[in-house]
Design a protein around this motif. Structure first.
Motif, PDB file in Angstrom:
ATOM      1  N   ASP A  13       0.795  -1.196   0.058  1.00 15.83           N
ATOM      2  CA  ASP A  13      -0.078   0.007  -0.058  1.00 15.83           C
ATOM      3  C   ASP A  13       0.951   1.309  -0.017  1.00 15.83           C
ATOM      4  N   ARG A  14       1.277   1.820  -1.122  1.00 16.42           N
ATOM      5  CA  ARG A  14       1.985   2.753  -1.300  1.00 16.42           C
ATOM      6  C   ARG A  14       2.058   3.555  -2.478  1.00 16.42           C
ATOM      7  N   THR A  37       2.101  12.577  -8.557  1.00 15.86           N
ATOM      8  CA  THR A  37       0.463  12.652  -9.062  1.00 15.86           C
ATOM      9  C   THR A  37      -0.397  11.858  -8.051  1.00 15.86           C
ATOM     10  N   ARG A  38       0.237  11.296  -6.901  1.00 15.14           N
ATOM     11  CA  ARG A  38      -0.365  10.911  -5.823  1.00 15.14           C
ATOM     12  C   ARG A  38      -0.938   9.394  -6.433  1.00 15.14           C
ATOM     13  N   ASP A  39      -0.479   8.605  -7.515  1.00 13.49           N
ATOM     14  CA  ASP A  39      -0.926   7.468  -7.803  1.00 13.49           C
ATOM     15  C   ASP A  39      -0.317   6.422  -6.790  1.00 13.49           C
ATOM     16  N   GLU A  40      -1.291   5.352  -6.650  1.00 12.24           N
ATOM     17  CA  GLU A  40      -0.966   4.469  -5.547  1.00 12.24           C
ATOM     18  C   GLU A  40      -1.079   3.129  -6.059  1.00 12.24           C
ATOM     19  N   PHE A  41      -0.413   1.999  -5.469  1.00 14.76           N
ATOM     20  CA  PHE A  41      -0.505   0.604  -5.541  1.00 14.76           C
ATOM     21  C   PHE A  41      -1.030  -0.012  -4.628  1.00 14.76           C
ATOM     22  N   LEU A  42      -2.305  -0.637  -4.662  1.00 23.75           N
ATOM     23  CA  LEU A  42      -2.652  -1.460  -3.292  1.00 23.75           C
ATOM     24  C   LEU A  42      -2.730  -2.863  -3.822  1.00 23.75           C
ATOM     25  N   ARG A  55      -5.940   8.734   5.746  1.00 23.40           N
ATOM     26  CA  ARG A  55      -5.524   8.766   4.500  1.00 23.40           C
ATOM     27  C   ARG A  55      -6.166  10.170   4.079  1.00 23.40           C
ATOM     28  N   LYS A  56      -5.579  10.965   3.456  1.00 24.42           N
ATOM     29  CA  LYS A  56      -5.980  12.233   2.943  1.00 24.42           C
ATOM     30  C   LYS A  56      -5.197  12.603   1.580  1.00 24.42           C
ATOM     31  N   ARG A  57      -5.921  12.862   0.453  1.00 20.46           N
ATOM     32  CA  ARG A  57      -5.346  13.134  -0.950  1.00 20.46           C
ATOM     33  C   ARG A  57      -4.188  14.121  -0.838  1.00 20.46           C
ATOM     34  N   GLU A  58      -4.412  15.202   0.108  1.00 22.58           N
ATOM     35  CA  GLU A  58      -3.278  16.224   0.031  1.00 22.58           C
ATOM     36  C   GLU A  58      -2.212  16.099   0.916  1.00 22.58           C
ATOM     37  N   GLY A  59      -2.083  14.825   1.323  1.00 25.17           N
ATOM     38  CA  GLY A  59      -1.011  14.565   2.272  1.00 25.17           C
ATOM     39  C   GLY A  59      -1.441  14.048   3.565  1.00 25.17           C
ATOM     40  N   ASP A  60      -0.592  13.085   3.993  1.00 26.17           N
ATOM     41  CA  ASP A  60      -1.144  12.223   5.321  1.00 26.17           C
ATOM     42  C   ASP A  60      -0.492  12.759   6.582  1.00 26.17           C
ATOM     43  N   VAL A  61      -1.102  13.097   7.731  1.00 26.94           N
ATOM     44  CA  VAL A  61      -0.668  13.550   8.718  1.00 26.94           C
ATOM     45  C   VAL A  61       0.061  12.234   9.368  1.00 26.94           C
ATOM     46  N   LEU A  62       1.347  12.424   9.966  1.00 24.68           N
ATOM     47  CA  LEU A  62       2.208  11.243  10.335  1.00 24.68           C
ATOM     48  C   LEU A  62       1.357  10.746  11.637  1.00 24.68           C
ATOM     49  N   ASN A  63       1.784   9.484  12.021  1.00 22.39           N
ATOM     50  CA  ASN A  63       1.248   8.635  12.908  1.00 22.39           C
ATOM     51  C   ASN A  63       0.636   9.248  13.926  1.00 22.39           C
ATOM     52  N   ASP A  64      -0.714   9.242  14.214  1.00 19.59           N
ATOM     53  CA  ASP A  64      -1.237   9.566  15.402  1.00 19.59           C
ATOM     54  C   ASP A  64      -2.383   8.808  15.840  1.00 19.59           C
ATOM     55  N   LEU A  99       1.759  -4.543 -10.936  1.00 24.84           N
ATOM     56  CA  LEU A  99       3.157  -4.484  -9.871  1.00 24.84           C
ATOM     57  C   LEU A  99       4.438  -4.284 -10.868  1.00 24.84           C
ATOM     58  N   VAL A 100       4.417  -5.160 -11.756  1.00 25.08           N
ATOM     59  CA  VAL A 100       5.407  -4.999 -12.568  1.00 25.08           C
ATOM     60  C   VAL A 100       5.718  -3.857 -13.484  1.00 25.08           C
ATOM     61  N   ALA A 101       4.477  -3.421 -14.051  1.00 21.96           N
ATOM     62  CA  ALA A 101       4.593  -2.262 -14.704  1.00 21.96           C
ATOM     63  C   ALA A 101       4.577  -0.925 -13.841  1.00 21.96           C
ATOM     64  N   PHE A 102       4.154  -0.888 -12.592  1.00 25.06           N
ATOM     65  CA  PHE A 102       4.493   0.411 -11.542  1.00 25.06           C
ATOM     66  C   PHE A 102       5.981   0.315 -11.433  1.00 25.06           C
ATOM     67  N   LYS A 103       6.596  -0.940 -11.021  1.00 25.17           N
ATOM     68  CA  LYS A 103       7.803  -0.942 -10.551  1.00 25.17           C
ATOM     69  C   LYS A 103       8.762  -0.355 -11.923  1.00 25.17           C
ATOM     70  N   LYS A 104       8.476  -0.317 -13.079  1.00 23.53           N
ATOM     71  CA  LYS A 104       9.342  -0.147 -14.174  1.00 23.53           C
ATOM     72  C   LYS A 104       9.253   1.423 -14.196  1.00 23.53           C
ATOM     73  N   ARG A 105       8.089   1.947 -13.709  1.00 19.12           N
ATOM     74  CA  ARG A 105       7.933   3.309 -14.106  1.00 19.12           C
ATOM     75  C   ARG A 105       8.271   4.223 -12.793  1.00 19.12           C
ATOM     76  N   SER A 106       8.291   3.674 -11.635  1.00 18.53           N
ATOM     77  CA  SER A 106       8.383   4.274 -10.487  1.00 18.53           C
ATOM     78  C   SER A 106       9.723   4.606 -10.103  1.00 18.53           C
ATOM     79  N   LYS A 107      10.468   5.639  -9.855  1.00 21.90           N
ATOM     80  CA  LYS A 107      11.962   5.596  -9.213  1.00 21.90           C
ATOM     81  C   LYS A 107      11.840   5.656  -7.858  1.00 21.90           C
ATOM     82  N   PHE A 108      10.775   5.477  -7.065  1.00 21.76           N
ATOM     83  CA  PHE A 108      10.674   5.232  -5.700  1.00 21.76           C
ATOM     84  C   PHE A 108      10.853   3.612  -5.513  1.00 21.76           C
ATOM     85  N   TRP A 109      10.575   2.834  -6.211  1.00 24.61           N
ATOM     86  CA  TRP A 109      10.696   1.399  -5.954  1.00 24.61           C
ATOM     87  C   TRP A 109      12.066   0.748  -6.456  1.00 24.61           C
TER      88      TRP A 109
END
Length: 412
Positions: free
Chosen positions: A164-165, A171-176, A218-227, A402-412
């Motif tokens: 879940d990341r 763009t806030r695109d996510e993979f779950l 979970r917020k679209r504009e950004g997540d508040v850290l763990n509370d 997952l394979v497709a996202f891994k190829k295009r994402s610089k964060f993985w």
């Protein structure tokens, strides 16, 4: 096995009961009589009762250090230095990158094999290898949890695995992808999860069969850290509501959970927003599906800015009001014991674990209680339960994405 003189059963049991945990494997190889007796339920219960017998001020834990696991015991005595007893190295051939404890069982993610995980009962030396449907392409790609469902007099074990990341932060695109493995049916199932929370790469802890993580809304504009914390219920195979932590964590803070005596949760907040770094620990006084109450356990100010308890893992000894954990500072890894009124003991690894490591690449610890649980094995001669067409289709789609996202994402 070696041939030795037969001894009366009661004498053998008495001898075996005095043998330390770390030598039991060698003992079982000594002779057939000793091997048979050491595996009998009557002896096992007697021996494990001795292992599990907790004296006041005593704690047992599993330490993960540089891909190896060690069993250790800590005894705190008033007005004396703490005693750290090394019980032995648990793994021999495999290297372990992550470990999760539940009910005396360890779920081990392997360092050099991304295609499977190992579930292990160190007391019995019993393991079960579980083949993953999709290999883990990176160290932090999947999160894991081990738990169980109570079924009358027995427990049905399962483990959860999920991604879940963000694929792209801009763009806030996510993979779950949430999936669960059932030991009884030897089968995987994709879960329908629409998370209203976010788990920020934190290590979950198991309490009474369910797993808890620090989490945020979970917020679209950004997540508040763990509370908050969130619980996965292995009976319903679903997540519960967000449960509020007793503090607000900032962006420079770390939040970590631990289990206290298999009965309570403890949460560690490490923060340095203003001046000297400090940490505080809270313990649950009540925890239910939709409600949790907390009590402050310990607060320590750290004027030298060096964290006394690492955010990677910690352990609480409630009776003596101390916290323990591994810390690496200035290229030296120590096992630290911290309490009230400035109490601090730092033990080097060579002192507390009898291993010649000055600076560990990674070190962590979790509470551990030996268990007589038998890991259910797949029935011999039977094939793994076939996936339904729909389940196979969902799995194949997730792997392709997952394979497709891994190829295009610089964060993985």
């Amino acid at each position: 096995m070696t041939k030795i003189f037969d001894l009366p059963t009661n004498l053998v049991e008495e001898i075996l009961s005095k043998i330390p945990f770390k030598y039991m494997r060698e003992v079982r190889l000594t002779c057939k009589q000793w091997d048979t007796l050491s595996k009998s339920r009557s002896f096992s219960k007697m021996h494990i009762d001795k292992l599990s017998e907790i004296r006041e001020g005593e704690s047992m834990m599993v330490a993960w250090i540089d891909y190896d696991l060690y069993l250790m015991r800590v005894l705190l005595v008033d007005n004396e230095d703490p005693i750290v007893e090394w019980k032995g190295k648990l793994n021999q051939q495999i290297k372990i990158s992550k470990v999760f404890h539940c009910d005396g069982l360890l779920l081990c993610v392997l360092k050099d094999d991304a295609t499977k995980v190992i579930v292990w009962n160190p007391y019995w030396g019993q393991t079960r290898s579980i083949e993953c449907r999709c290999p883990s392409y990176g160290y932090n790609m999947f999160s894991y949890a081990l738990g169980y469902e109570d079924k009358g007099s027995c427990r049905s074990y399962k483990f959860l695995r999920f991604i879940d990341r963000y694929v792209d932060y801009a763009t806030r695109d996510e993979f779950l992808w949430y999936e669960i493995y059932d030991f009884d049916s030897s089968s995987w199932k994709t879960l329908d999860v629409t998370p209203h929370w976010r788990i920020q790469f934190c290590h979950g802890v198991c309490l009474k069969g369910n797993t808890y993580w620090p989490a945020s809304q979970r917020k679209r504009e950004g997540d508040v850290l763990n509370d908050h914390i969130i619980c996965f219920d292995f009976t319903s195979e679903s997540f519960g509501p967000l449960l509020r932590l007793p503090f607000d964590a900032g962006y420079c803070d770390y939040v970590t959970l631990s289990c206290v005596r298999e009965e309570k949760l403890a949460v560690l907040l490490t923060h340095n927003e203003a001046g000297p770094m400090a940490f505080e620990i809270w313990i649950t006084t009540k925890i239910e599906a939709e409600n949790v109450l907390w009590s402050k356990f310990l607060r320590v100010l750290e004027p030298d800015l060096a964290p006394l308890i690492t955010c990677n893992g910690f352990f609480v000894e409630e009776e003596n009001k101390v916290a323990m954990g591994f810390v690496t500072d200035l290229s030296i890894t120590t096992f630290n014991i911290v309490g009230e009124a400035g109490y601090l003991k730092k033990l080097k690894l060579v002192e507390c674990l009898e291993i010649d490591i000055q600076c560990a690449r990674g070190a962590n610890a979790c509470s551990y209680v030996p268990s007589l649980v038998q890991i259910k094995q797949p029935a011999s001669g039977t094939k793994r339960k076939e996936q339904s067409d729909l389940e196979k289709q969902r799995c194949d789609q997730n792997i392709s994405r997952l394979v497709a996202f891994k190829k295009r994402s610089k964060f993985w």
